[in-house]
Design a protein around this motif. Structure first.
Motif, mmCIF file in Angstrom:
data_model
loop_
_atom_site.group_PDB
_atom_site.id
_atom_site.type_symbol
_atom_site.label_atom_id
_atom_site.label_comp_id
_atom_site.label_asym_id
_atom_site.label_seq_id
_atom_site.Cartn_x
_atom_site.Cartn_y
_atom_site.Cartn_z
ATOM 1 N N THR A 21 37.459 32.646 28.641
ATOM 2 C CA THR A 21 37.970 32.927 29.987
ATOM 3 C C THR A 21 36.812 33.404 30.855
ATOM 4 N N TYR A 34 38.264 42.211 44.408
ATOM 5 C CA TYR A 34 39.423 41.808 43.598
ATOM 6 C C TYR A 34 38.912 41.019 42.396
ATOM 7 N N ILE A 36 39.917 39.367 38.640
ATOM 8 C CA ILE A 36 40.987 39.007 37.692
ATOM 9 C C ILE A 36 40.465 37.979 36.683
ATOM 10 N N PRO A 37 41.087 37.951 35.498
ATOM 11 C CA PRO A 37 40.698 36.927 34.528
ATOM 12 C C PRO A 37 41.355 35.591 34.867
ATOM 13 N N MET A 38 40.632 34.521 34.591
ATOM 14 C CA MET A 38 41.210 33.172 34.758
ATOM 15 C C MET A 38 40.665 32.239 33.693
ATOM 16 N N ASN A 39 41.444 31.238 33.368
ATOM 17 C CA ASN A 39 40.958 30.152 32.514
ATOM 18 C C ASN A 39 40.123 29.209 33.364
ATOM 19 N N HIS A 50 42.383 26.699 38.080
ATOM 20 C CA HIS A 50 43.651 26.284 38.679
ATOM 21 C C HIS A 50 44.550 27.497 38.891
ATOM 22 N N SER A 51 45.412 27.374 39.895
ATOM 23 C CA SER A 51 46.317 28.486 40.214
ATOM 24 C C SER A 51 47.525 27.934 40.948
ATOM 25 N N GLY A 52 48.521 28.805 41.128
ATOM 26 C CA GLY A 52 49.625 28.465 42.016
ATOM 27 C C GLY A 52 49.131 28.493 43.456
ATOM 28 N N GLU A 54 50.279 30.239 45.931
ATOM 29 C CA GLU A 54 50.421 31.513 46.642
ATOM 30 C C GLU A 54 49.915 32.667 45.795
ATOM 31 N N GLY A 55 49.892 33.855 46.412
ATOM 32 C CA GLY A 55 49.444 35.044 45.705
ATOM 33 C C GLY A 55 48.196 35.606 46.352
ATOM 34 N N LYS A 56 47.858 36.793 45.880
ATOM 35 C CA LYS A 56 46.769 37.544 46.507
ATOM 36 C C LYS A 56 45.438 36.793 46.449
ATOM 37 N N LYS A 57 45.096 36.264 45.245
ATOM 38 C CA LYS A 57 43.763 35.647 45.084
ATOM 39 C C LYS A 57 43.585 34.444 46.010
HETATM 40 C C1 LIG Z 1 43.300 35.548 29.874
HETATM 41 C C2 LIG Z 1 43.954 35.251 31.201
HETATM 42 C C3 LIG Z 1 43.763 34.012 31.790
HETATM 43 C C4 LIG Z 1 44.370 33.708 33.008
HETATM 44 N N1 LIG Z 1 44.184 32.469 33.571
HETATM 45 C C5 LIG Z 1 44.739 32.196 34.766
HETATM 46 C C6 LIG Z 1 44.519 30.927 35.405
HETATM 47 O O1 LIG Z 1 43.831 30.035 34.897
HETATM 48 N N2 LIG Z 1 45.097 30.726 36.603
HETATM 49 C C7 LIG Z 1 45.865 31.681 37.226
HETATM 50 O O2 LIG Z 1 46.358 31.432 38.332
HETATM 51 N N3 LIG Z 1 46.071 32.871 36.663
HETATM 52 C C8 LIG Z 1 45.534 33.154 35.447
HETATM 53 N N4 LIG Z 1 45.738 34.382 34.868
HETATM 54 C C9 LIG Z 1 46.501 35.384 35.605
HETATM 55 C C10 LIG Z 1 45.601 36.012 36.688
HETATM 56 O O3 LIG Z 1 44.711 36.938 36.085
HETATM 57 C C11 LIG Z 1 46.428 36.717 37.765
HETATM 58 O O4 LIG Z 1 47.170 37.757 37.185
HETATM 59 C C12 LIG Z 1 47.393 35.759 38.435
HETATM 60 O O5 LIG Z 1 46.749 34.550 38.789
HETATM 61 C C13 LIG Z 1 48.008 36.374 39.689
HETATM 62 O O6 LIG Z 1 46.969 36.637 40.596
HETATM 63 P P1 LIG Z 1 47.295 36.874 42.144
HETATM 64 O O7 LIG Z 1 46.074 37.358 42.809
HETATM 65 O O8 LIG Z 1 47.959 35.680 42.691
HETATM 66 O O9 LIG Z 1 48.276 38.084 42.014
HETATM 67 P P2 LIG Z 1 49.618 38.469 42.735
HETATM 68 O O10 LIG Z 1 50.748 37.871 41.990
HETATM 69 O O11 LIG Z 1 49.545 38.220 44.192
HETATM 70 O O12 LIG Z 1 49.525 39.998 42.332
HETATM 71 C C14 LIG Z 1 49.811 41.074 43.095
HETATM 72 C C15 LIG Z 1 49.205 42.290 42.442
HETATM 73 O O13 LIG Z 1 49.347 42.276 41.025
HETATM 74 C C16 LIG Z 1 48.207 42.849 40.387
HETATM 75 N N5 LIG Z 1 47.612 41.864 39.478
HETATM 76 C C17 LIG Z 1 47.497 40.519 39.654
HETATM 77 N N6 LIG Z 1 46.881 39.955 38.608
HETATM 78 C C18 LIG Z 1 46.585 40.955 37.752
HETATM 79 C C19 LIG Z 1 45.944 41.004 36.504
HETATM 80 N N7 LIG Z 1 45.435 39.900 35.900
HETATM 81 N N8 LIG Z 1 45.810 42.200 35.909
HETATM 82 C C20 LIG Z 1 46.303 43.311 36.483
HETATM 83 N N9 LIG Z 1 46.920 43.328 37.672
HETATM 84 C C21 LIG Z 1 47.053 42.173 38.311
HETATM 85 C C22 LIG Z 1 47.243 43.216 41.490
HETATM 86 O O14 LIG Z 1 47.396 44.586 41.773
HETATM 87 C C23 LIG Z 1 47.708 42.393 42.663
HETATM 88 O O15 LIG Z 1 47.423 43.035 43.859
HETATM 89 C C24 LIG Z 1 45.170 34.694 33.655
HETATM 90 C C25 LIG Z 1 45.345 35.932 33.050
HETATM 91 C C26 LIG Z 1 44.760 36.214 31.844
HETATM 92 C C27 LIG Z 1 44.981 37.569 31.222
#
Ligand SMILES: Cc1cc2nc3c(=O)[nH]c(=O)nc-3n(C[C@H](O)[C@H](O)[C@H](O)COP(=O)(O)OP(=O)(O)OC[C@H]3O[C@@H](n4cnc5c(N)ncnc54)[C@H](O)[C@@H]3O)c2cc1C
Length: 157
Positions: A21, A34, A36-39, A50-52, A54-57
């Motif tokens: 990751t 900000y 966060i972990p991602m694949n 890749h992601s959805g 919508e959302g913060k990121k």
């Molecule tokens: C190993 C691993 C791989 C991942 N791979 C992907 C990927 O390929 N694509 C993908 O879209 N997502 C992936 N995720 C999830 C990603 O880390 C985010 O949690 C997710 O994408 C939502 O992000 P967002 O900014 O849209 O959050 P939102 O849903 O808008 O989140 C709102 C709030 O939630 C909290 N939050 C969000 N994410 C996290 C987090 N990871 N840890 C703690 N708090 C959090 C923050 O406070 C944020 O402000 C993965 C997670 C893990 C653990």
């Protein structure tokens, strides 16, 4: 522990391909960065995430597409003496990439990128359904800078 800078691109790519990751770091105005972990997938010097839609990121990256990726691998706890806390450390290889996100919108190109991501984790070929592909956001990142360091013995392997 010795720290080495790695400039050999083949070695850097080997580390990228072995990482499971990445952590992305993006600008979050008025607040802490900000992170966060991602694949991810990687091919020909380019990262694909890749992601959805919508959302913060995605909201943050649409406002400021600069991104840092941090990856690491081959972590191993090492020590010189089991009784001496200061002699413990973690040998590892670590990479930081800086670049800008471009969203891929072309349908066939999205499929190509999804296959690159899936190939990072599996040896299988996949079929995708159109609504899912249309909905998904594909992030393309061509690194403008790559920094790579090896901590400990792993540079010698
Ligand atoms: C190993 C691993 C791989 C991942 N791979 C992907 C990927 O390929 N694509 C993908 O879209 N997502 C992936 N995720 C999830 C990603 O880390 C985010 O949690 C997710 O994408 C939502 O992000 P967002 O900014 O849209 O959050 P939102 O849903 O808008 O989140 C709102 C709030 O939630 C909290 N939050 C969000 N994410 C996290 C987090 N990871 N840890 C703690 N708090 C959090 C923050 O406070 C944020 O402000 C993965 C997670 C893990 C653990």
């Amino acid at each position: 522990m010795k720290t080495y800078t790695i400039n050999d691109f083949e070695k850097i790519e080997e580390i990228i391909k072995s990482a499971q990751t990445c952590f992305i770091g993006i600008n979050n105005p008025g607040s802490a960065p900000y992170i966060i972990p991602m694949n991810f997938g990687y091919e020909n010097g380019t990262f694909y995430l890749h992601s959805g839609p919508e959302g913060k990121k995605t909201e943050l990256i649409r406002n400021d597409n600069r991104i840092s990726l941090s990856l690491h691998g081959n972590t191993k706890l090492v020590f010189q003496h089991p009784e001496v806390a200061c002699s413990y450390s973690m040998s590892a290889e670590s990479i930081i990439c800086e670049g800008k996100v471009k969203f891929i919108t072309d349908y066939d190109e999205k499929i190509r990128c999804l296959n690159i991501i899936m190939r990072h984790y599996t040896n299988r070929e996949f079929k995708y359904n159109a609504p899912a592909v249309n909905n998904i956001c594909i992030w393309e990142i061509k690194p403008e800078q790559i920094f790579c360091k090896s901590f400990g013995n792993s540079a010698k392997r």
